[in-house]
Write a protein that holds these residues in place. Sequence first.
Motif, PDB file in Angstrom:
ATOM      1  N   PRO A   1      28.078   8.447   2.431  1.00 56.60           N
ATOM      2  CA  PRO A   1      27.968   9.657   2.733  1.00 56.60           C
ATOM      3  C   PRO A   1      27.526  10.246   2.164  1.00 56.60           C
ATOM      4  O   PRO A   1      27.176  11.161   2.535  1.00 56.60           O
ATOM      5  CB  PRO A   1      29.113  10.560   2.869  1.00 56.60           C
ATOM      6  N   ASP A   2      26.939  10.073   1.029  1.00 56.08           N
ATOM      7  CA  ASP A   2      25.973  10.690   0.117  1.00 56.08           C
ATOM      8  C   ASP A   2      24.177   9.928   0.954  1.00 56.08           C
ATOM      9  O   ASP A   2      23.539  11.109  -0.050  1.00 56.08           O
ATOM     10  CB  ASP A   2      26.261   9.899  -1.290  1.00 56.08           C
ATOM     11  N   ASP A   3      24.624   9.188   1.554  1.00 56.89           N
ATOM     12  CA  ASP A   3      23.205   9.099   1.287  1.00 56.89           C
ATOM     13  C   ASP A   3      22.807   9.814   2.667  1.00 56.89           C
ATOM     14  O   ASP A   3      22.947  10.187   2.938  1.00 56.89           O
ATOM     15  CB  ASP A   3      23.296   6.902   2.166  1.00 56.89           C
ATOM     16  N   PRO A   4      21.114  10.074   2.317  1.00 59.92           N
ATOM     17  CA  PRO A   4      20.456  10.938   3.333  1.00 59.92           C
ATOM     18  C   PRO A   4      20.437  10.722   5.081  1.00 59.92           C
ATOM     19  O   PRO A   4      20.438  11.720   6.105  1.00 59.92           O
ATOM     20  CB  PRO A   4      19.336  11.160   2.555  1.00 59.92           C
ATOM     21  N   GLY A   5      20.687   9.750   5.627  1.00 56.92           N
ATOM     22  CA  GLY A   5      20.073   9.287   6.632  1.00 56.92           C
ATOM     23  C   GLY A   5      19.203  10.020   7.634  1.00 56.92           C
ATOM     24  O   GLY A   5      18.689   9.620   6.783  1.00 56.92           O
ATOM     25  N   THR A   6      19.639   9.527   8.485  1.00 57.09           N
ATOM     26  CA  THR A   6      18.355   9.987   9.931  1.00 57.09           C
ATOM     27  C   THR A   6      18.495  11.495  10.334  1.00 57.09           C
ATOM     28  O   THR A   6      19.146  12.030  11.163  1.00 57.09           O
ATOM     29  CB  THR A   6      17.579   8.940  10.814  1.00 57.09           C
TER      30      THR A   6
END
Length: 112
Positions: free
Chosen positions: A70-75
């Motif tokens: 969940p800490d990944d920034p994603g798109t």
Amino acid sequence: GAREVVIWTDVSGVMTADPSLVREAYPVPRLTYFEGIELASLGLKMLHPRTMVPLMAKGIPLCIRNTMRPDDPGTRIDERGGGDVDRPSCVTSLEDMALFDLQAKVHGERIQ
């Protein structure tokens, strides 16, 4: 009236390629609504083209995030997108089909 819509999935955003096929695939930080629609139409499983229509109409961004990270920034998919028109954003594939959309600049003028 939402500020954003988040789709939680098993990858850290929309990837540059299918991570099960391309080990070097990485998440694309930003896409435009139109890029999202095009990728969904061409086989991106986490999006449906009709998902984008109400978001576009209201200017609501869509974020693709990884449930396990969940800490990944994603798109982030919104009106602005990544802004770098000279850089390819993603690759998607359909079995037994190939489609190429190439763009180039000739004397400073974009051709397609």
